[in-house]
Design a protein around this motif. Structure first.
Motif, mmCIF file in Angstrom:
data_model
loop_
_atom_site.group_PDB
_atom_site.id
_atom_site.type_symbol
_atom_site.label_atom_id
_atom_site.label_comp_id
_atom_site.label_asym_id
_atom_site.label_seq_id
_atom_site.Cartn_x
_atom_site.Cartn_y
_atom_site.Cartn_z
ATOM 1 N N ARG A 150 -10.108 18.097 1.539
ATOM 2 C CA ARG A 150 -8.875 17.534 0.978
ATOM 3 C C ARG A 150 -8.846 16.029 1.214
ATOM 4 O O ARG A 150 -9.011 15.578 2.342
ATOM 5 N N MET A 151 -8.612 15.256 0.164
ATOM 6 C CA MET A 151 -8.434 13.812 0.355
ATOM 7 C C MET A 151 -7.083 13.565 1.017
ATOM 8 O O MET A 151 -6.942 12.679 1.847
ATOM 9 N N ASN A 152 -6.087 14.337 0.601
ATOM 10 C CA ASN A 152 -4.767 14.266 1.236
ATOM 11 C C ASN A 152 -4.688 15.418 2.235
ATOM 12 O O ASN A 152 -4.581 16.588 1.841
ATOM 13 N N GLN A 153 -4.736 15.068 3.527
ATOM 14 C CA GLN A 153 -4.794 16.101 4.572
ATOM 15 C C GLN A 153 -3.548 16.980 4.594
ATOM 16 O O GLN A 153 -3.542 18.025 5.245
ATOM 17 N N GLY A 154 -2.498 16.579 3.865
ATOM 18 C CA GLY A 154 -1.272 17.376 3.828
ATOM 19 C C GLY A 154 -1.249 18.371 2.666
ATOM 20 O O GLY A 154 -0.342 19.196 2.568
ATOM 21 N N ASP A 155 -2.237 18.306 1.782
ATOM 22 C CA ASP A 155 -2.244 19.220 0.632
ATOM 23 C C ASP A 155 -2.456 20.662 1.078
ATOM 24 O O ASP A 155 -3.099 20.920 2.093
ATOM 25 N N LYS A 156 -1.927 21.599 0.260
ATOM 26 C CA LYS A 156 -2.087 23.018 0.612
ATOM 27 C C LYS A 156 -3.473 23.522 0.222
ATOM 28 O O LYS A 156 -4.087 24.296 0.939
ATOM 29 N N LEU A 157 -3.945 23.100 -0.949
ATOM 30 C CA LEU A 157 -5.219 23.627 -1.463
ATOM 31 C C LEU A 157 -6.403 22.971 -0.745
ATOM 32 O O LEU A 157 -6.552 21.749 -0.761
ATOM 33 N N SER A 158 -7.226 23.818 -0.099
ATOM 34 C CA SER A 158 -8.421 23.292 0.571
ATOM 35 C C SER A 158 -9.640 24.039 0.031
ATOM 36 O O SER A 158 -9.510 25.011 -0.722
ATOM 37 N N ALA A 159 -10.817 23.602 0.464
ATOM 38 C CA ALA A 159 -12.044 24.273 0.027
ATOM 39 C C ALA A 159 -12.045 25.730 0.508
ATOM 40 O O ALA A 159 -12.568 26.615 -0.170
ATOM 41 N N LEU A 180 0.855 -1.198 0.000
ATOM 42 C CA LEU A 180 0.000 0.000 0.000
ATOM 43 C C LEU A 180 0.886 1.242 0.000
ATOM 44 O O LEU A 180 1.771 1.377 0.845
ATOM 45 N N ILE A 181 0.633 2.133 -0.955
ATOM 46 C CA ILE A 181 1.462 3.333 -1.116
ATOM 47 C C ILE A 181 0.589 4.556 -0.827
ATOM 48 O O ILE A 181 -0.392 4.803 -1.536
ATOM 49 N N ASN A 182 0.952 5.301 0.217
ATOM 50 C CA ASN A 182 0.134 6.434 0.674
ATOM 51 C C ASN A 182 0.505 7.694 -0.118
ATOM 52 O O ASN A 182 1.084 8.640 0.411
ATOM 53 N N GLU A 183 0.185 7.661 -1.413
ATOM 54 C CA GLU A 183 0.549 8.759 -2.314
ATOM 55 C C GLU A 183 -0.556 8.948 -3.339
ATOM 56 O O GLU A 183 -1.369 8.054 -3.556
ATOM 57 N N ASN A 184 -0.516 10.096 -4.000
ATOM 58 C CA ASN A 184 -1.431 10.352 -5.108
ATOM 59 C C ASN A 184 -1.046 9.430 -6.268
ATOM 60 O O ASN A 184 0.142 9.296 -6.584
#
Ligand SMILES: C[S@@+](CC[C@H](N)C(=O)[O-])C[C@H]1O[C@@H](n2cnc3c(N)ncnc32)[C@H](O)[C@@H]1O
Length: 212
Positions: free
Chosen positions: A121-130, A69-73
């Motif tokens: 955000r699906m990835n909680q570490g992403d910068k772009l949020s709603a 399992l790879i926790n990446e986009n």
């Protein structure tokens, strides 16, 4: 509560026509329903690589030597598969969109059912949020997002209203968003329109079409 109940599970995996010693990729692991079904059909020499950008999905990791399992986009799938020595694969499965888990956890901000911070955000570490999309996008960009991804004919008006509301104070929560757009949410169709608005913002936040 179930993490995710996959639809058309058997039919989708049938479509992969699994070879017992093949190498497969599940690019949207989620609760792992599809991955488990693939593993059932693989032999001892088969391999399955799965991707999910949401760290919550890691709790569903499958303890199986054939599974990684790879926790990446999955937009980086080629690079990771090469790293794992699997440049050639026999089949790829994608079950796109949001998992039930993501909808059901109020603070993720995906659901019209709860009041929560604008996130999505699906990835909680992403910068772009709603929050960023709703409060910082230029009016034309906001309008484009609502039209293209929400198929909302009223997109220009919705965007104009949001830009005007946020001049006074930021739209911080899903309830703020609903309040700001209340006059466009006719009784009876309120939920449907709101769902289209959420869908549009979510697709933009997660760049769901760009990664395909
Ligand atoms: C509909 S769910 C998949 C459910 C899964 N098939 C199952 O059986 O439980 C979609 C999942 O894909 C993940 N996802 C969506 N886009 C992604 C991307 N670009 N990269 C990695 N994971 C992604 C989401 O975080 C979510 O967990």
């Amino acid at each position: 509560m179930d993490y995710h109940n996959p639809v058309l599970l058997k039919e989708t995996v049938d479509g992969l026509a699994i070879k017992p010693d093949g190498v497969y990729v599940d690019v949207t692991f989620g609760g792992g329903g599809h991955s488990r079904e693939i593993l059932k059909r693989l032999g001892a020499d088969g391999k399955l690589f799965a991707f999910d950008q949401d760290k919550d999905a890691l709790e569903n990791a499958i303890d199986d030597p054939r599974f990684t399992l790879i926790n990446e986009n999955f937009r980086f799938a080629k690079r990771f598969l090469r790293f794992y020595g699997a440049a050639q694969v026999d089949g790829i499965l994608g079950d796109f969109g949001v998992s039930s888990h993501q909808f059901d956890v109020a603070e993720r901000g995906f659901s019209t059912r709860f009041d929560a911070k604008l996130d999505m955000r699906m990835n909680q570490g992403d910068k772009l949020s709603a929050y960023h999309v709703v409060n910082e996008y230029a009016e034309e960009d906001l309008s484009r997002v609502l039209l293209q991804y929400g198929e909302l004919r009223s997109a220009p008006k919705l965007a104009r209203t949001l830009v005007s509301v946020r001049k006074d104070q930021p739209v911080e929560t899903t309830e703020d968003l609903k309040q700001a757009l209340q006059s466009y949410l006719p009784k009876g169709r309120e939920h449907k329109l709101l769902a289209q608005i959420y869908q549009a913002i979510r697709i933009e936040v997660n760049q769901e079409l760009e990664v395909l």
